[in-house]
Scaffold this motif. Structure first.
Motif, PDB file in Angstrom:
ATOM      1  N   ALA A  50      -3.600  -6.598  -3.622  1.00  7.96           N
ATOM      2  CA  ALA A  50      -2.365  -6.113  -4.240  1.00  7.96           C
ATOM      3  C   ALA A  50      -2.138  -6.737  -5.610  1.00  7.96           C
ATOM      4  CB  ALA A  50      -1.171  -6.412  -3.329  1.00  7.96           C
ATOM      5  N   GLY A  51      -2.839  -7.817  -5.914  1.00  6.58           N
ATOM      6  CA  GLY A  51      -2.675  -8.473  -7.205  1.00  6.58           C
ATOM      7  C   GLY A  51      -3.541  -9.709  -7.277  1.00  6.58           C
ATOM      8  N   PHE A  52      -3.491 -10.379  -8.431  1.00 11.67           N
ATOM      9  CA  PHE A  52      -4.340 -11.558  -8.610  1.00 11.67           C
ATOM     10  C   PHE A  52      -3.808 -12.442  -9.726  1.00 11.67           C
ATOM     11  CE2 PHE A  52      -5.688  -8.657 -11.836  1.00 11.67           C
ATOM     12  CZ  PHE A  52      -6.019  -9.459 -12.918  1.00 11.67           C
ATOM     13  N   TRP A  53      -4.253 -13.676  -9.707  1.00 10.04           N
ATOM     14  CA  TRP A  53      -4.138 -14.605 -10.828  1.00 10.04           C
ATOM     15  C   TRP A  53      -5.535 -15.142 -11.065  1.00 10.04           C
ATOM     16  CZ3 TRP A  53      -0.380 -14.953  -6.951  1.00 10.04           C
ATOM     17  CH2 TRP A  53       0.959 -14.801  -7.360  1.00 10.04           C
ATOM     18  N   LEU A  54      -5.838 -15.461 -12.304  1.00 11.49           N
ATOM     19  CA  LEU A  54      -7.042 -16.189 -12.642  1.00 11.49           C
ATOM     20  C   LEU A  54      -6.567 -17.481 -13.279  1.00 11.49           C
ATOM     21  CD1 LEU A  54     -10.148 -16.190 -12.753  1.00 11.49           C
ATOM     22  CD2 LEU A  54      -9.966 -15.157 -15.020  1.00 11.49           C
ATOM     23  N   GLU A 106      -2.024 -10.239 -12.648  1.00 12.64           N
ATOM     24  CA  GLU A 106      -1.440  -8.895 -12.617  1.00 12.64           C
ATOM     25  C   GLU A 106      -1.260  -8.431 -11.174  1.00 12.64           C
ATOM     26  OE1 GLU A 106      -0.572  -7.491 -15.453  1.00 12.64           O
ATOM     27  OE2 GLU A 106      -1.681  -8.827 -16.771  1.00 12.64           O
ATOM     28  N   GLY A 107      -0.336  -7.510 -11.006  1.00 11.55           N
ATOM     29  CA  GLY A 107      -0.213  -6.785  -9.747  1.00 11.55           C
ATOM     30  C   GLY A 107      -1.026  -5.504  -9.858  1.00 11.55           C
ATOM     31  N   LEU A 108      -1.410  -4.948  -8.728  1.00 11.37           N
ATOM     32  CA  LEU A 108      -2.220  -3.735  -8.717  1.00 11.37           C
ATOM     33  C   LEU A 108      -1.482  -2.605  -8.000  1.00 11.37           C
ATOM     34  CD1 LEU A 108      -5.635  -5.370  -7.743  1.00 11.37           C
ATOM     35  CD2 LEU A 108      -4.837  -4.736 -10.034  1.00 11.37           C
ATOM     36  N   HIS A 109      -1.682  -1.396  -8.489  1.00 13.01           N
ATOM     37  CA  HIS A 109      -1.135  -0.218  -7.808  1.00 13.01           C
ATOM     38  C   HIS A 109      -1.805  -0.080  -6.444  1.00 13.01           C
ATOM     39  CE1 HIS A 109       1.335   1.809 -10.873  1.00 13.01           C
ATOM     40  NE2 HIS A 109       0.529   1.214 -11.748  1.00 13.01           N
ATOM     41  N   PRO A 110      -1.189   0.658  -5.518  1.00 12.68           N
ATOM     42  CA  PRO A 110      -1.796   0.843  -4.190  1.00 12.68           C
ATOM     43  C   PRO A 110      -3.142   1.574  -4.286  1.00 12.68           C
ATOM     44  CG  PRO A 110       0.296   2.042  -4.360  1.00 12.68           C
ATOM     45  CD  PRO A 110       0.087   1.335  -5.652  1.00 12.68           C
ATOM     46  N   SER A 111      -3.947   1.415  -3.258  1.00 12.57           N
ATOM     47  CA  SER A 111      -5.282   2.022  -3.250  1.00 12.57           C
ATOM     48  C   SER A 111      -5.226   3.546  -3.295  1.00 12.57           C
ATOM     49  CB  SER A 111      -6.092   1.554  -2.036  1.00 12.57           C
ATOM     50  OG  SER A 111      -5.558   2.067  -0.835  1.00 12.57           O
ATOM     51  N   GLU A 145       0.829  -1.212   0.000  1.00 13.17           N
ATOM     52  CA  GLU A 145       0.000   0.000   0.000  1.00 13.17           C
ATOM     53  C   GLU A 145       0.864   1.264   0.000  1.00 13.17           C
ATOM     54  OE1 GLU A 145      -3.562   0.976  -0.061  1.00 13.17           O
ATOM     55  OE2 GLU A 145      -3.116  -0.786  -1.270  1.00 13.17           O
ATOM     56  N   ALA A 146       2.096   1.161   0.502  1.00 18.63           N
ATOM     57  CA  ALA A 146       3.018   2.302   0.475  1.00 18.63           C
ATOM     58  C   ALA A 146       3.689   2.443  -0.888  1.00 18.63           C
ATOM     59  CB  ALA A 146       4.068   2.147   1.571  1.00 18.63           C
TER      60      ALA A 146
END
Length: 141
Positions: free
Chosen positions: A77-81, A44-49, A14-15
């Motif tokens: 913070a990220g996911f896989w499908l 994918e990974g996700l940018h912080p909130s 998150e930082a």
């Protein structure tokens, strides 16, 4: 069966703390294993909130709430499908994953709904609509 593997956020993610080269390499190897096994659909990974927003629905009213959001343990913070035969197989894949954070972390495993899960409520017309949408998504741009 499709499963979403949800990487829970940590204070570091998150930082905006980026992973080290070693972790990126380990994740790349893991992703290759998923691809070579034919189970990876997306990841994918996700940018912080702090770089995101939420839209709250209350009846017909929509309220936009800008990030950051306070409850890190509830953030992603990220996911896989992935597509595998069972929850047990999904669990086995997650157990092989490198720790996605440099501290304690969690990956939540959730099965994705399929058309047959909705029963009679998912009418032939709705199934046809879903098939049209899926074909448009799959079509190259």
């Amino acid at each position: 069966m499709r499963f979403m593997l949800i990487v829970k956020a940590t204070p570091d993610s998150e930082a905006g703390k980026m992973p080290k080269t070693e972790l990126l390499a380990a994740m790349g190897k893991y992703n290759e294993e998923l691809v070579n096994a034919g189970v990876l659909l997306a990841g994918e990974g996700l940018h912080p909130s702090s770089r995101g927003a939420r839209v709250h629905f209350s009846g017909s009213k929509r309220t936009v709430i800008d990030g950051p959001f306070s409850e890190t343990k509830e953030l992603i913070a990220g996911f896989w499908l992935i597509q595998v035969k069972s929850l047990d197989e999904a669990i086995e894949w997650v157990k092989r994953c490198p720790n996605p954070m440099e501290s304690d972390s969690d990956i939540e495993i959730r099965q994705v709904f399929e058309a047959e899960d909705f029963g009679a409520e998912f009418t032939p017309e709705l199934r046809e609509q879903e098939a049209r949408i899926a074909s448009k998504i799959a079509a190259p741009v």
